[in-house]
Design a protein around this motif. Structure first.
Motif, PDB file in Angstrom:
ATOM      1  N   ALA A 566      32.169   8.580 -47.465  1.00  0.00           N
ATOM      2  CA  ALA A 566      32.846   9.818 -46.981  1.00  0.00           C
ATOM      3  C   ALA A 566      31.724  10.577 -46.285  1.00  0.00           C
ATOM      4  N   VAL A 567      31.700  10.825 -44.696  1.00  0.00           N
ATOM      5  CA  VAL A 567      30.722  11.351 -44.164  1.00  0.00           C
ATOM      6  C   VAL A 567      31.561  12.668 -43.343  1.00  0.00           C
ATOM      7  N   ALA A 568      30.765  13.619 -43.179  1.00  0.00           N
ATOM      8  CA  ALA A 568      31.096  14.745 -42.455  1.00  0.00           C
ATOM      9  C   ALA A 568      29.992  15.131 -41.191  1.00  0.00           C
ATOM     10  N   PRO A 569      30.545  15.550 -40.270  1.00  0.00           N
ATOM     11  CA  PRO A 569      29.438  15.703 -39.119  1.00  0.00           C
ATOM     12  C   PRO A 569      28.688  17.290 -39.649  1.00  0.00           C
ATOM     13  N   ALA A 570      27.221  17.353 -39.308  1.00  0.00           N
ATOM     14  CA  ALA A 570      26.409  18.506 -39.650  1.00  0.00           C
ATOM     15  C   ALA A 570      26.363  19.197 -38.304  1.00  0.00           C
ATOM     16  N   GLU A 571      25.937  20.317 -38.624  1.00  0.00           N
ATOM     17  CA  GLU A 571      25.304  21.126 -37.338  1.00  0.00           C
ATOM     18  C   GLU A 571      24.340  20.443 -36.448  1.00  0.00           C
ATOM     19  N   THR A 572      24.872  20.310 -34.981  1.00  0.00           N
ATOM     20  CA  THR A 572      23.946  19.821 -34.581  1.00  0.00           C
ATOM     21  C   THR A 572      23.128  20.471 -33.298  1.00  0.00           C
ATOM     22  N   ASP A 573      23.245  21.631 -32.893  1.00  0.00           N
ATOM     23  CA  ASP A 573      22.809  22.424 -31.966  1.00  0.00           C
ATOM     24  C   ASP A 573      21.513  23.196 -32.842  1.00  0.00           C
ATOM     25  N   ARG A 574      20.234  22.806 -32.408  1.00  0.00           N
ATOM     26  CA  ARG A 574      19.306  23.611 -32.995  1.00  0.00           C
ATOM     27  C   ARG A 574      18.667  24.564 -32.057  1.00  0.00           C
ATOM     28  N   THR A 575      19.106  24.481 -30.655  1.00  0.00           N
ATOM     29  CA  THR A 575      18.390  25.565 -29.851  1.00  0.00           C
ATOM     30  C   THR A 575      18.803  27.030 -30.061  1.00  0.00           C
ATOM     31  N   ASP A 576      17.852  27.920 -29.404  1.00  0.00           N
ATOM     32  CA  ASP A 576      18.180  29.469 -29.543  1.00  0.00           C
ATOM     33  C   ASP A 576      17.661  29.965 -28.260  1.00  0.00           C
ATOM     34  N   ALA A 577      17.431  31.168 -28.270  1.00  0.00           N
ATOM     35  CA  ALA A 577      17.035  31.913 -27.037  1.00  0.00           C
ATOM     36  C   ALA A 577      15.515  31.710 -26.783  1.00  0.00           C
ATOM     37  N   ALA A 578      14.741  31.643 -27.839  1.00  0.00           N
ATOM     38  CA  ALA A 578      13.336  31.096 -27.586  1.00  0.00           C
ATOM     39  C   ALA A 578      13.077  29.637 -27.379  1.00  0.00           C
ATOM     40  N   TYR A 579      13.973  28.850 -27.684  1.00  0.00           N
ATOM     41  CA  TYR A 579      13.910  27.147 -27.605  1.00  0.00           C
ATOM     42  C   TYR A 579      15.119  26.880 -27.044  1.00  0.00           C
ATOM     43  N   PRO A 580      15.429  26.960 -25.784  1.00  0.00           N
ATOM     44  CA  PRO A 580      16.713  26.594 -25.267  1.00  0.00           C
ATOM     45  C   PRO A 580      17.239  25.224 -24.817  1.00  0.00           C
ATOM     46  N   PHE A 581      16.167  24.302 -24.790  1.00  0.00           N
ATOM     47  CA  PHE A 581      16.425  22.996 -24.446  1.00  0.00           C
ATOM     48  C   PHE A 581      16.334  22.215 -25.648  1.00  0.00           C
ATOM     49  N   THR A 582      17.214  20.846 -25.446  1.00  0.00           N
ATOM     50  CA  THR A 582      17.110  19.880 -26.566  1.00  0.00           C
ATOM     51  C   THR A 582      16.367  18.750 -25.891  1.00  0.00           C
ATOM     52  N   LEU A 583      15.363  18.334 -26.687  1.00  0.00           N
ATOM     53  CA  LEU A 583      14.172  17.311 -26.215  1.00  0.00           C
ATOM     54  C   LEU A 583      14.772  15.942 -27.180  1.00  0.00           C
ATOM     55  N   ASN A 584      14.867  14.930 -26.179  1.00  0.00           N
ATOM     56  CA  ASN A 584      14.941  13.670 -26.741  1.00  0.00           C
ATOM     57  C   ASN A 584      14.033  12.873 -26.372  1.00  0.00           C
ATOM     58  N   THR A 585      13.299  12.225 -27.650  1.00  0.00           N
ATOM     59  CA  THR A 585      12.329  11.165 -27.086  1.00  0.00           C
ATOM     60  C   THR A 585      12.743   9.921 -27.197  1.00  0.00           C
ATOM     61  N   GLY A 586      11.836   8.758 -26.425  1.00  0.00           N
ATOM     62  CA  GLY A 586      12.130   7.681 -26.534  1.00  0.00           C
ATOM     63  C   GLY A 586      11.105   6.575 -25.600  1.00  0.00           C
ATOM     64  N   ARG A 587      11.736   5.451 -25.290  1.00  0.00           N
ATOM     65  CA  ARG A 587      10.752   4.623 -24.748  1.00  0.00           C
ATOM     66  C   ARG A 587      11.216   4.222 -23.323  1.00  0.00           C
ATOM     67  N   ILE A 588      10.093   3.684 -22.855  1.00  0.00           N
ATOM     68  CA  ILE A 588      10.393   3.205 -21.353  1.00  0.00           C
ATOM     69  C   ILE A 588      10.505   1.536 -21.246  1.00  0.00           C
ATOM     70  N   ARG A 589      10.525   1.279 -20.066  1.00  0.00           N
ATOM     71  CA  ARG A 589      10.679  -0.395 -19.867  1.00  0.00           C
ATOM     72  C   ARG A 589       9.515  -1.148 -20.227  1.00  0.00           C
ATOM     73  N   ASP A 590       8.376  -0.640 -19.649  1.00  0.00           N
ATOM     74  CA  ASP A 590       7.300  -1.485 -19.595  1.00  0.00           C
ATOM     75  C   ASP A 590       5.971  -1.197 -20.420  1.00  0.00           C
ATOM     76  N   GLN A 591       6.265  -0.119 -21.429  1.00  0.00           N
ATOM     77  CA  GLN A 591       5.339   0.309 -22.214  1.00  0.00           C
ATOM     78  C   GLN A 591       5.792   0.259 -23.625  1.00  0.00           C
ATOM     79  N   TRP A 592       4.700   0.131 -24.545  1.00  0.00           N
ATOM     80  CA  TRP A 592       5.169  -0.357 -26.062  1.00  0.00           C
ATOM     81  C   TRP A 592       4.530   0.695 -26.859  1.00  0.00           C
ATOM     82  N   HIS A 593       5.093   1.259 -27.836  1.00  0.00           N
ATOM     83  CA  HIS A 593       4.396   2.366 -28.789  1.00  0.00           C
ATOM     84  C   HIS A 593       3.312   3.130 -28.057  1.00  0.00           C
ATOM     85  N   THR A 594       2.267   3.015 -28.611  1.00  0.00           N
ATOM     86  CA  THR A 594       1.100   3.950 -28.252  1.00  0.00           C
ATOM     87  C   THR A 594       0.302   3.283 -27.502  1.00  0.00           C
ATOM     88  N   MET A 595       0.563   2.187 -26.545  1.00  0.00           N
ATOM     89  CA  MET A 595      -0.179   1.700 -25.447  1.00  0.00           C
ATOM     90  C   MET A 595      -1.179   1.003 -25.660  1.00  0.00           C
TER      91      MET A 595
END
Length: 885
Positions: A566-595
């Motif tokens: 049994a699962v239930a969705p949690a609140e997902t929006d962490r933004t506020d007036a001071a920090y209004p953007f959502t950052l998503n980190t990830g990888r690119i095609r031609d680099q690996w981990h910390t290069m």
């Protein structure tokens, strides 16, 4: 005669076979192994460039203590002594190992055995905690074991493939190629991509669901309710092989369709179409990766997906099942040996007293750890708080990859004793090492790795060990010997370790545990050398075979049934007036981990050469950032400065930034310094995909671009990004204040010899400055300064490093930054394999190449690894649309 060696790629969890050829002159080339069942000869851009990353530049070739050269005996005595002293005074939990999915299984096994069985603590965790531990937790909750049910073949056999939180085209390119080829053969196959941004993977998608960050639990809970309401569940499978259905349905049913729409941010028509496709298609595979795992609700996301497959019985049969795609080459091998702080070896449970007793008896260990150890985030918090007195870091770079990375650096600086085993002498982490131990790298080390479909393959050495570098398992065994455990660690070769690992998997098993490779217990070294790839389980007496789990039940809970959770969705929006953007980190095609490996390849740096952030055009306009401008991203934990990439692929209010760049390649681009140490409560995996940040224009007075033969000395600029280039280096810069003497600045940064005078000019009206330094006919360095982003053709400028400049006109053309008519600018690199630029592709389209295949025939672009085909298709479509207007 050239010597060929079959080995395995050291990058992602696909586990591609590689044939490495060493020529008579010592040169190395690589190609895909056509016989390996993971890739059948295919390689991605990173795999194709492996031979470009095996030089000794920057390698640590002897042990160091406090920065001075030391012998192995002195260094290992110190490591063993410091660990033994801390244990004696503060107890076993005062020491820790932090290891890596870059280790081979044999290394992982010895590390786990030493810490959990002989030190007596479970304080060993791994950077795999950062990428797939939510999958482990979800598997164990549902299946009773960390079991991946299916095989890669299922992606090709499915009629619907759902890619959740997976940019398959860039992060698992060979699997993407297999899927794309299958879809081309069977156009009726459907692909659904679930991702907040439109990645290159969406190129083959029939449906792209641009879900809100962390909306996955709501999406799959809504799907579960839809399946039940539409009578699309398998009542027989549920009754015979599962429990918990009623509670799971009750939890999912609390969400109305309207609430699912709100939490996912998806249009009703798209949501209904996805639910219809899933309900009406029997052969469904759901692949999920970091977008699911790297979340504060990652484990619940995994179980929400598993619930849908269990309720429909779509698991363990050809072309159907949930499929966790691991990020690292041996994340799975680490799971097999218990490399996580809350697991035991051979998929046994640390919380199970019978399993602890079994492992202790097999190892003949003095005491097996009785409780889970510190997971990665908590481990480094404990280091910072002074609870960990001695730490050994192996084959990973946590000062770049861990969340709240600046706090990790501070913790290491304060730690009484830090040992680091690595291949490079200078990383963001090695600077904090009291003892630095030189390890073998890819091409030098011997052992096994396990890929995402449970396939174990050999990595084989084809290069001699450089200097005094030694295998990680050997380093661990030598420290164990010095701590008084010589008999238990008397390994003479990796085959000895693998044989013991296999024997433990079969010990008192009799089919009660999923992981069993007992067929290889007692494997002779000669047989180990020629071991073919095989998929587990492979118990003693059974021939190698392709296998799936759970098609007819057989789960590993005590009652043999799976658990619907049994699962239930949690609140997902962490933004506020001071920090209004959502950052998503990830990888690119031609680099690996910390290069540390891919950063050595000019070819791999040609596609994307500097750290960046993707922003929606409206967001960029509102914060005042223009094309190629700089953006500062900030959270309460830290900040980063990167290049702005303005694109409608990105959703409003969201920012994507890659995690690869570090202090060796950029001024302030360690994006994980911005990520807080928020973790999933079950798995301990950090939430790297949903970070509240502020974004603003980084005000620069001057921008600059430079190319040089020699690696630049770290420049004193608030923004710089360095990348390997053909024949030298390329450097992007921004300055808040003028340097005054730019020629002098160039002399220092580019190590220009005395007596070499610059050719150049300064334009007082525009602020442009151009300087070039020549040694005879050879360009040493060129420097282009402007008040805005520098409009110089990068690839053309880089090519001047290898050009002959005897003709004065060429020199003046270089200073002017203008390619001659005889040397047109190829444009930004699209195809790394063949060095094909966007301008060349545009010209081919205008010349009549109106498809990806036609461009490939003319330019070769997209015909090797295929990772760039989506970009090529976008360029072709854009050109044709423009021509039609």
């Amino acid at each position: 005669m050239p010597v060929e060696t079959k080995t395995t790629c050291p990058y992602c969890g696909v586990g591609c076979g590689v044939v490495a050829t060493v020529a008579e002159d010592g040169g190395v080339s690589v190609r895909g192994d056509p016989d390996h069942p993971s890739n059948y000869g295919r390689l991605c851009s990173k795999g194709s460039a492996l031979a470009e990353t095996i030089d000794l530049d920057g390698r640590i070739l002897h042990p160091e203590i406090g920065g001075r050269q030391a012998s192995w005996d002195e260094a290992l005595d110190l490591v063993a002594g410091k660990f033994a002293a801390a244990i004696k005074e503060y107890g076993p939990d005062s020491v820790a190992f932090y290891v890596s999915g870059q280790l081979l299984t044999e290394d992982y096994y010895v590390a786990n055995k030493l810490m959990k069985g002989f030190v007596g603590s479970a304080n060993i965790d791994t950077n795999s905690r950062l990428c797939m531990s939510s999958s482990v937790a979800g598997h164990r909750r549902a299946f009773g074991a960390d079991t991946v049910p299916g095989t890669y073949e299922d992606l090709e056999l499915a009629d619907l493939v759902v890619l959740a939180g997976s940019n398959l085209a860039w992060c698992h390119p060979v699997l993407y190629q297999r899927l794309a080829a299958a879809k081309a053969k069977r156009p009726g196959m459907k692909v659904v991509v679930i991702d907040p941004r439109r990645t290159m993977t969406a190129d083959i998608a029939d449906l792209h669901l641009a879900i809100r960050p962390d909306g996955d639990v709501a999406l799959f809970a809504g799907l579960f309710s839809h399946l039940v309401a539409g009578d699309a569940v398998d009542q027989n499978y549920i009754a015979a092989h599962t429990s918990g259905f009623a509670d799971a349905f009750l939890a999912a049913g609390r969400l109305s369709f309207a609430e699912v729409l709100e939490r996912t941010g998806l249009p009703a028509m798209q949501l209904r179409e996805f639910y219809r496709l899933f309900a009406e298609t029997e052969k469904v595979v759901t692949c999920y990766s970091q977008g699911v795992n790297q979340s504060s609700s990652g484990t619940d996301k995994v179980n929400a997906i598993l619930n849908c497959h269990l309720a429909t019985g779509r698991i363990g049969r050809p072309g159907m099942g949930p499929f966790s795609l691991t990020g690292q080459p041996n994340a799975m091998g680490g799971r097999e040996v218990g490399g996580l702080a809350n697991m035991l070896a051979a998929h046994m449970a640390l919380e199970n007293a019978d399993d602890r007793d079994r492992v202790q008896r097999f190892w003949r260990a003095p005491a097996v750890a009785q409780k889970p150890g510190l997971k990665a985030v908590d481990l480094f918090k404990a280091v910072g708080e002074g609870r960990i007195k001695a730490l050994w870091i192996m084959a990973t770079n946590p000062v770049v990859s861990m969340p709240d990375a600046d706090a990790v650096a501070e913790a290491l600086e304060a730690c009484p004793f830090v040992a680091v085993s690595d291949v490079l002498g200078k990383t963001d982490t090695t600077r904090y090492a009291h003892v630095l131990l030189p390890s073998l790298g890819w091409g030098e080390k011997d052992g096994t790795v396990t890929n995402s479909e449970r396939r174990i393959s050999r990595q084989r050495a084809f290069l001699a060990a450089p200097g005094q570098a030694r295998a990680d398992w050997w380093q661990l065994a030598e420290v164990a010997r010095r701590m008084g455990f010589a008999d238990a660690f008397a390994y003479a070769a990796p085959a000895d370790v693998f044989s013991e690992h296999a024997a433990l998997s079969a010990f008192e098993n009799d089919g009660r545990r999923d992981f069993d490779i007992g067929a290889h217990a007692g494997l002779a070294r000669a047989a180990y050398e020629v071991l073919d790839p095989f998929q587990w389980p492979q118990p003693a007496g059974r021939e190698p075979a392709e296998s799936r789990f759970f098609g007819t039940g057989g789960f590993y809970h005590a009652d043999g049934k799976a658990r619907l959770v049994a699962v239930a969705p949690a609140e997902t929006d962490r933004t506020d007036a001071a920090y209004p953007f959502t950052l998503n980190t990830g990888r690119i095609r031609d680099q690996w981990h910390t290069m540390t490996r891919t950063g050595k390849s000019a070819r791999l740096s040609s596609h994307i050469a500097e750290p960046f952030a993707e922003l929606h055009p409206r967001d960029a306009m509102e914060i005042g950032v223009g094309n190629a401008g700089l953006v500062e991203i900030e959270s309460p934990q830290g900040r980063a400065v990167v290049r702005a990439l303005i694109t409608e692929r990105q959703a409003r209010g969201s920012i994507f930034a890659p995690m690869h760049w570090n202090d060796q390649f950029a001024a302030r681009a360690r994006i994980d310094a911005v990520v807080p140490a928020i973790t999933d409560p079950f798995s301990g995996q950090p939430a790297s995909k949903n970070v509240a940040v502020a974004a603003r224009r980084f005000a620069a007075r001057h921008y600059a671009f430079a190319v040089s033969q020699a690696r630049p000395v770290e420049p004193d600029a608030p923004y710089w990004a360095l990348a390997k280039a053909a024949g030298g280096w390329r450097l992007e810069l921004a300055f808040a204040e003028p340097a005054g003497d730019w020629a002098g600045w160039c002399r220092r940064v580019f190590a220009i010899p005395d007596g070499v005078e610059p050719l150049g000019y300064a334009d007082a009206q525009t602020g442009d400055i151009r300087l070039a330094f020549f040694d005879g006919t050879r360009l040493l360095a060129a420097f282009f300064l402007a008040r805005g982003p520098v409009a110089v053709a990068r690839n053309w400028a880089i090519a001047q490093l290898a050009a002959d400049h005897a003709d004065p006109r060429r020199r003046f053309a270089l200073v002017a930054g203008r390619p001659g008519a005889d040397k047109p600018d190829p444009g930004a690199t699209v195809c790394s394999c063949f060095g094909v630029g966007v301008n060349q592709i545009v010209a081919a389209v205008r010349g009549g190449c109106h498809s990806v295949e036609a461009v490939g025939k003319t330019l070769n672009a997209g015909t090797n690894c295929g990772s760039c085909r989506a970009e090529i298709r976008g360029i072709v479509d854009g050109c044709l649309a423009a021509a039609a207007e």
